[in-house]
Design an enzyme around this catalytic site. Sequence first.
Site, PDB file in Angstrom:
ATOM      1  CG  ASP A   6      -2.188   1.099   1.282  1.00 29.03           C
ATOM      2  OD1 ASP A   6      -1.815   1.521   0.316  1.00 29.03           O
ATOM      3  OD2 ASP A   6      -2.694   1.417   1.448  1.00 29.03           O
ATOM      4  CG  ASP A 101      -2.986   3.595  -3.141  1.00 28.18           C
ATOM      5  OD1 ASP A 101      -4.268   3.259  -3.218  1.00 28.18           O
ATOM      6  OD2 ASP A 101      -3.063   4.883  -1.997  1.00 28.18           O
ATOM      7  CD  GLU A 102      -5.714  -0.663  -0.932  1.00 29.08           C
ATOM      8  OE1 GLU A 102      -5.270  -1.727  -0.421  1.00 29.08           O
ATOM      9  OE2 GLU A 102      -6.708  -0.192  -1.186  1.00 29.08           O
TER      10      GLU A 102
END
Length: 191
Positions: A6, A101-102
């Site tokens: 993350d 983003d993860e």
Amino acid sequence: RIIHLDMDAFYASVEQRDNPSLRGKPVAVGGSPAQRGVVAAASYEARAFGVRSAIPMARAVRLCPALVIVRPDFARYRAASQAVFELFRAVTPLVEPLSLDEAYLDVTENAWGEALGRVVAQRLKVQIRETIGLTASAGVAPNKFLAKIASAWKKPDGLTVIPPERVEHFLQKLPVDALWGVGPKTARMLG
């Protein structure tokens, strides 16, 4: 061996990376407080004042009068995301994106021939920092649920490993509100 990676305060971190004058300052990415804008992301400096994603920008400014508001630049965020995901896919084809983003990575078998998920996560974190200029937090566990909890455990730039033999011990000590998907109301009911 599952890793949940993350990116830390992703949009705000990209802004701070690309504009050195923003580094060390409370930054919120989002809309104007005068036009009912909302915080899309907040730097850790802003989070110290209680500024969080999804709150109204007007409230964020009241919480942190020195807040620097930056309009989102999704083209730059997508470019940074693509660079991060290229690093992931160079290690394993088993990448499950959750957002820009993860992602979850199954590194049971990986391009590095590394037996320990912790080492793969450490190496990826270093690659992200050195090649993209951002930080990520990682959780390593036997399943996605635990890996997701673990990645949030020591943010920012953290790494938490839950080995199979420690799963029960980890869960017993975990506060109810730390469980992914449990909000304040449910935590009060369960607590």
